[in-house]
Design an enzyme around this catalytic site. Structure first.
Site, PDB file in Angstrom:
ATOM      1  N   TYR A 145       0.841  -1.206   0.000  1.00 16.29           N
ATOM      2  CA  TYR A 145       0.000   0.000   0.000  1.00 16.29           C
ATOM      3  C   TYR A 145       0.881   1.263   0.000  1.00 16.29           C
ATOM      4  CZ  TYR A 145      -4.463   2.387   0.574  1.00 16.29           C
ATOM      5  OH  TYR A 145      -5.577   3.167   0.378  1.00 16.29           O
ATOM      6  N   LYS A 166      -3.145   8.293   2.908  1.00 17.51           N
ATOM      7  CA  LYS A 166      -4.364   8.092   3.717  1.00 17.51           C
ATOM      8  C   LYS A 166      -4.173   8.609   5.142  1.00 17.51           C
ATOM      9  CE  LYS A 166      -7.103   6.234   0.630  1.00 17.51           C
ATOM     10  NZ  LYS A 166      -7.970   7.161  -0.125  1.00 17.51           N
TER      11      LYS A 166
END
Ligand code: 0WD
Length: 254
Positions: A155, A162
């Site tokens: 990720y 995020k």
């Protein structure tokens, strides 16, 4: 019909698998009226039937959030259509492929800047530009993922984006609370969408989540859609600055 009389705009529908589509559908089913946006001409044609189905009545507009003039144009159009609006869905993220697999320390400044610009700064810019047409009882929703809190394989750059997005949600919530504007995020479990396809070994993420989540399932865009609709409705009028997990409980596991 908890969204009856509510008007809004949904950014981030790429197709019918998009999380934003799930949220828009749930809002429509509860009586909301909305406009939706598309990234570029490639998506315009694909989105026309979806806009129809969502009852947008022709309100399908371009908005590439990396182009400030398109956000300004969107405000002008929405003002003509609706006057004031009551909700915004920001379901947008992008990172160059090099940031979504391989060694983390190899990420270039260029890739970092692009990911932060599209996935984080765009929320601030959209809220600021649309603020003059936001009603005094409005709700803004963005989408996050657990990779912004804990390490998730591959990720990488999006995890950093995020984390920044979740804090942006909280600082915006504080700043805009005095104007009656709520800002929340849903942290969704992994769902197979176009954006997800860019993440290295995403199918492993799905399997891992399903095996380890308390509910032993992966969430659907309908489940995220219903929770999103709640966040945009007056049912959540006491909630702001919240990162609400819709992940079959995965985040509680040690
Ligand atoms: O597992 C997942 N799919 C999860 C997604 C779990 C948790 C959170 N999320 C987040 C994503 O990070 C994103 O913020 O949900 C949001 C929506 O993602 P999605 O529904 O998974 O993905 P998708 O259907 O691809 O929609 C995202 C869209 C883009 O699609 P593509 O595939 O073309 O990148 O974001 C839009 C675009 O339509 N987008 C932009 N819109 C305006 N301006 C831009 C841009 N510059 N860049 C991307």
């Amino acid at each position: 019909m908890v969204m009856k009389g509510k008007k809004g705009v949904v950014l981030g529908i790429a197709n019918k698998k998009s999380i934003a589509y799930g949220i828009a559908k749930a809002c429509q089913e509860q009586g909301a009226e909305m406009a939706i946006t598309y990234l570029n001409e490639r998506f315009e044609q694909k989105l026309a039937p979806i806009a129809n189905e969502l009852g947008c009545n022709g309100k399908l507009y371009p908005c590439d959030v990396s182009k400030p003039e398109e956000i300004v144009a969107l405000r002008e159009t929405l003002e003509k259509d609706f006057g004031k609006i009551d909700f915004i869905v920001h379901s947008i993220a992008f990172a160059p492929k090099e940031g979504l697999s391989g060694r983390f320390y190899d990420i270039s400044k260029e890739a970092f800047d692009i990911a932060m610009d599209i996935s984080v700064y765009s929320l601030i810019e959209i809220v600021r530009e649309l603020k003059p047409i936001l009603s005094e009882n409005s709700s803004v929703l963005t989408l996050s993922y657990y990779g912004g809190v804990k390490y998730i394989p591959n990720y990488n750059l999006m995890g950093v984006a995020k984390a920044a997005l979740e804090m942006t949600t909280k600082y915006l919530a504080e700043d805009l609370g005095k104007d009656g504007i709520r800002v929340n995020a849903i942290s969704a479990g992994p769902i197979k969408t176009l954006a997800a396809a860019g993440i290295g070994d995403f199918s492993f993420m799905l399997k891992w989540n399903q095996a380890h989540a308390p509910l032993k399932q992966n969430v659907t865009i309908e489940q995220v859609g219903n929770s999103g609709m709640y966040m945009l409705s007056d049912l959540s009028s006491g909630v702001t600055g919240e990162i609400h997990y819709v992940d079959a409980g995965f985040n509680i596991m040690g």
